[in-house]
Design a protein around this motif. Structure first.
Motif, PDB file in Angstrom:
ATOM      1  N   PRO A 261     -24.757  32.950   2.775  1.00 50.31           N
ATOM      2  CA  PRO A 261     -24.058  33.275   4.302  1.00 50.31           C
ATOM      3  C   PRO A 261     -23.072  34.443   3.682  1.00 50.31           C
ATOM      4  O   PRO A 261     -22.446  34.538   2.805  1.00 50.31           O
ATOM      5  N   TYR A 262     -22.893  35.583   4.812  1.00 53.43           N
ATOM      6  CA  TYR A 262     -22.266  36.557   4.749  1.00 53.43           C
ATOM      7  C   TYR A 262     -21.566  37.099   5.740  1.00 53.43           C
ATOM      8  O   TYR A 262     -21.870  36.840   6.706  1.00 53.43           O
ATOM      9  N   THR A 263     -20.335  37.794   5.437  1.00 49.76           N
ATOM     10  CA  THR A 263     -19.447  38.470   6.492  1.00 49.76           C
ATOM     11  C   THR A 263     -20.144  39.590   7.309  1.00 49.76           C
ATOM     12  O   THR A 263     -20.801  40.150   6.646  1.00 49.76           O
TER      13      THR A 263
ATOM     14  N   VAL B 119     -13.266  45.521  16.674  1.00 47.21           N
ATOM     15  CA  VAL B 119     -13.695  44.447  17.506  1.00 47.21           C
ATOM     16  C   VAL B 119     -13.742  43.288  16.426  1.00 47.21           C
ATOM     17  O   VAL B 119     -14.450  43.428  15.482  1.00 47.21           O
ATOM     18  N   LEU B 120     -13.533  42.087  17.092  1.00 50.53           N
ATOM     19  CA  LEU B 120     -13.543  40.691  16.308  1.00 50.53           C
ATOM     20  C   LEU B 120     -13.927  39.801  17.063  1.00 50.53           C
ATOM     21  O   LEU B 120     -13.742  39.761  18.306  1.00 50.53           O
TER      22      LEU B 120
ATOM     23  N   GLY C 244     -26.058  44.721  18.554  1.00 53.62           N
ATOM     24  CA  GLY C 244     -26.326  43.510  18.160  1.00 53.62           C
ATOM     25  C   GLY C 244     -25.434  43.005  16.857  1.00 53.62           C
ATOM     26  O   GLY C 244     -25.775  42.507  16.073  1.00 53.62           O
ATOM     27  N   CYS C 245     -24.140  43.705  16.979  1.00 52.85           N
ATOM     28  CA  CYS C 245     -23.160  43.534  15.723  1.00 52.85           C
ATOM     29  C   CYS C 245     -22.547  42.083  15.959  1.00 52.85           C
ATOM     30  O   CYS C 245     -22.634  41.354  16.921  1.00 52.85           O
ATOM     31  N   ARG C 246     -22.162  41.524  14.677  1.00 54.37           N
ATOM     32  CA  ARG C 246     -21.475  40.214  14.686  1.00 54.37           C
ATOM     33  C   ARG C 246     -20.352  40.310  13.686  1.00 54.37           C
ATOM     34  O   ARG C 246     -20.282  41.194  12.768  1.00 54.37           O
ATOM     35  N   GLY C 247     -19.476  39.182  14.186  1.00 53.40           N
ATOM     36  CA  GLY C 247     -18.460  39.263  12.823  1.00 53.40           C
ATOM     37  C   GLY C 247     -17.271  40.025  12.971  1.00 53.40           C
ATOM     38  O   GLY C 247     -16.177  39.587  13.782  1.00 53.40           O
ATOM     39  N   TRP C 248     -17.448  41.584  12.947  1.00 55.88           N
ATOM     40  CA  TRP C 248     -16.237  42.207  13.278  1.00 55.88           C
ATOM     41  C   TRP C 248     -17.050  43.678  13.103  1.00 55.88           C
ATOM     42  O   TRP C 248     -17.899  44.010  12.456  1.00 55.88           O
ATOM     43  N   ALA C 249     -16.301  44.597  13.389  1.00 57.03           N
ATOM     44  CA  ALA C 249     -16.498  46.210  13.322  1.00 57.03           C
ATOM     45  C   ALA C 249     -15.261  46.950  13.802  1.00 57.03           C
ATOM     46  O   ALA C 249     -14.457  46.404  14.123  1.00 57.03           O
ATOM     47  N   ARG C 250     -15.160  48.455  13.584  1.00 50.04           N
ATOM     48  CA  ARG C 250     -14.467  49.371  14.170  1.00 50.04           C
ATOM     49  C   ARG C 250     -15.170  50.336  14.798  1.00 50.04           C
ATOM     50  O   ARG C 250     -15.971  50.969  13.798  1.00 50.04           O
ATOM     51  N   ALA C 251     -14.877  51.072  15.831  1.00 53.03           N
ATOM     52  CA  ALA C 251     -15.520  52.156  16.452  1.00 53.03           C
ATOM     53  C   ALA C 251     -14.574  53.160  16.620  1.00 53.03           C
ATOM     54  O   ALA C 251     -13.397  53.016  16.935  1.00 53.03           O
ATOM     55  N   ASP C 252     -14.899  54.524  16.459  1.00 52.81           N
ATOM     56  CA  ASP C 252     -14.183  55.605  16.433  1.00 52.81           C
ATOM     57  C   ASP C 252     -14.464  56.056  17.586  1.00 52.81           C
ATOM     58  O   ASP C 252     -15.612  56.500  18.071  1.00 52.81           O
ATOM     59  N   VAL C 253     -13.416  56.685  18.341  1.00 50.00           N
ATOM     60  CA  VAL C 253     -13.472  57.062  19.830  1.00 50.00           C
ATOM     61  C   VAL C 253     -12.577  58.340  19.935  1.00 50.00           C
ATOM     62  O   VAL C 253     -11.470  58.403  19.500  1.00 50.00           O
ATOM     63  N   MET C 254     -13.164  59.586  20.457  1.00 51.04           N
ATOM     64  CA  MET C 254     -12.562  60.832  20.662  1.00 51.04           C
ATOM     65  C   MET C 254     -12.218  60.905  22.176  1.00 51.04           C
ATOM     66  O   MET C 254     -13.222  60.520  23.039  1.00 51.04           O
ATOM     67  N   ILE C 255     -10.984  61.010  22.834  1.00 57.47           N
ATOM     68  CA  ILE C 255     -10.449  61.268  24.163  1.00 57.47           C
ATOM     69  C   ILE C 255     -10.647  62.938  24.441  1.00 57.47           C
ATOM     70  O   ILE C 255      -9.700  63.485  23.897  1.00 57.47           O
ATOM     71  N   ARG C 256     -11.520  63.272  25.080  1.00 60.75           N
ATOM     72  CA  ARG C 256     -11.406  64.527  25.592  1.00 60.75           C
ATOM     73  C   ARG C 256     -10.248  65.069  26.308  1.00 60.75           C
ATOM     74  O   ARG C 256      -9.816  64.475  27.235  1.00 60.75           O
ATOM     75  N   LYS C 257      -9.440  66.010  25.781  1.00 63.04           N
ATOM     76  CA  LYS C 257      -8.382  66.725  26.191  1.00 63.04           C
ATOM     77  C   LYS C 257      -8.317  67.019  27.769  1.00 63.04           C
ATOM     78  O   LYS C 257      -7.565  66.724  28.559  1.00 63.04           O
TER      79      LYS C 257
ATOM     80  N   CYS D  94      -8.483  37.904   6.577  1.00 63.92           N
ATOM     81  CA  CYS D  94      -9.669  37.768   5.615  1.00 63.92           C
ATOM     82  C   CYS D  94     -10.146  36.376   5.635  1.00 63.92           C
ATOM     83  O   CYS D  94     -11.362  36.185   5.663  1.00 63.92           O
ATOM     84  N   ILE D  95      -9.350  35.222   5.919  1.00 67.48           N
ATOM     85  CA  ILE D  95      -9.740  33.814   6.343  1.00 67.48           C
ATOM     86  C   ILE D  95     -10.565  33.755   7.457  1.00 67.48           C
ATOM     87  O   ILE D  95     -11.724  32.984   7.513  1.00 67.48           O
ATOM     88  N   HIS D  96     -10.385  34.558   8.397  1.00 67.30           N
ATOM     89  CA  HIS D  96     -10.916  34.236   9.968  1.00 67.30           C
ATOM     90  C   HIS D  96     -12.252  34.857   9.458  1.00 67.30           C
ATOM     91  O   HIS D  96     -13.271  34.624   9.872  1.00 67.30           O
ATOM     92  N   LEU D  97     -12.270  36.165   8.868  1.00 71.88           N
ATOM     93  CA  LEU D  97     -13.757  36.844   8.636  1.00 71.88           C
ATOM     94  C   LEU D  97     -14.635  35.859   7.747  1.00 71.88           C
ATOM     95  O   LEU D  97     -15.708  35.994   7.955  1.00 71.88           O
ATOM     96  N   LEU D  98     -13.860  35.533   6.736  1.00 73.06           N
ATOM     97  CA  LEU D  98     -14.712  34.763   5.884  1.00 73.06           C
ATOM     98  C   LEU D  98     -15.323  33.371   6.287  1.00 73.06           C
ATOM     99  O   LEU D  98     -16.469  32.945   6.302  1.00 73.06           O
TER     100      LEU D  98
END
Length: 323
Positions: A96-98, A199-200, A260-273, A310-314
């Motif tokens: 198993p993996y994170t 996202v978690l 279909g992601c799981r576990g965690w991720a991070r998304a980059d977002v631009m806000i148009r001026k 780290c513990i939560h993700l593991l």
């Protein structure tokens, strides 16, 4: 949607078994991965987890079985660690993996495929063209307009990225991106504020953490500024209006679930001026865990310190075949 306040989970470190923290690897992001993995390893060991370092660039993966590893924390970034290939190998080994599984990891690593899916699902992402020559890059500039972002389709950490303002720059920009990937992405530039949102998975549900607003010198949030200077300002809480933050969080969770992601991720977002419209740029399924990294920063604001994160993700480590 509002940011959650997390309560550090009560998890017995001994219950996590023998843990390999995978970091290093062979990608262009090796140095960043080493910084991430070193931090994760220390945090886990300090918490009492039986964890050790494992560099896939120096040891074959099948040695994980010989070591009697119960689970892996993936702190690899880029190709060979974040793109589904490593995940597939761990599936075959039954370790198993994170993080996300094979398909989601593979798709998310490919910015073009990610944008195709997001566009099909009605999620906002800047217009783009995939190009295979400097001439096609110049043609994309004529369609998308200046400025335009040119970058490899399957790299991270702004490696090989160029902001093009004139057709004369297209050849060099294409060459810089193609050096890292034969598939080159030309993307419409969004003039506005740069943000990111982790996202978690909490209790089986994807939850958005607090949004981080990024203020880089001259708007240049490049590889050096990301990891090796203190010139960038990270605002968390973001200071954005509550409705704007909530909309970013909503879109990021949709983006996470759509792939279909799981576990965690991070998304980059631009806000148009011009109209405050958020645009999804990309999603990282094995985000950084360095001293400059953004997921730990956001989690801390939500009440989850680095070691507990780290513990939560593991503890969430799993296999596609056992879901």
């Amino acid at each position: 949607m509002s940011a959650i306040q997390l309560t550090p989970p009560a998890i017995d470190p001994a219950s996590l078994g023998k843990v390999a923290v995978l970091f290093g690897g062979t990608s262009a992001e090796r140095d960043v991965s080493i910084m991430s993995g070193t931090g994760v390893l220390k945090a886990l060991q300090d918490a009492g987890v039986n964890a050790f370092a494992f560099d896939p660039a120096q040891r074959p993966l099948h040695e994980l079985q010989a070591e009697g590893v119960d689970r892996c924390f993936i702190a690899l970034h880029g190709r060979g660690g974040e793109d589904g290939t490593l995940q597939g190998a761990l599936e075959l080994l039954g370790v198993p993996y994170t993080g996300s599984g094979v398909m989601a990891s593979s798709i998310a690593m490919d910015k073009i495929m990610t944008k195709r899916i997001w566009r099909f699902e009605g999620l906002p992402t800047p217009d783009w063209r995939m190009v295979s020559s400097a001439e096609e890059c110049a043609q994309a500039l004529a369609v998308l307009g200046a400025p335009m972002i040119v970058k490899p389709a399957r790299e991270g950490s702004s490696i090989g990225l160029t902001k093009v303002t004139d057709v004369a720059q297209c050849a060099a920009a294409y060459a810089a991106a193609a050096q890292h990937d034969p598939e080159v992405l030309c993307e419409q530039f969004i003039d506005g504020e740069e943000t990111t949102c982790p996202v978690l998975i909490v209790d089986g549900v994807a939850q958005a953490l607090p949004v981080i607003r990024i203020q880089a010198p001259d708007g240049n949030y490049d590889y050096n500024n990301k990891y090796f200077t203190d010139d960038v300002r990270y605002l968390c809480p973001s200071g954005l209006p509550a409705d704007e933050e909530a909309e970013i969080q909503r879109q990021v969770v949709r983006a996470f679930n759509t792939l279909g992601c799981r576990g965690w991720a991070r998304a980059d977002v631009m806000i148009r001026k011009s109209d405050r419209q958020p645009f999804l740029l990309e999603i990282n399924t094995s985000p950084g865990m360095t001293s400059h990294s953004l997921v730990p920063m956001s989690a801390q604001v939500a009440g989850l310190p680095y070691a507990q994160l780290c513990i939560h993700l593991l503890a969430s480590a799993s296999l596609d075949s056992r879901r």
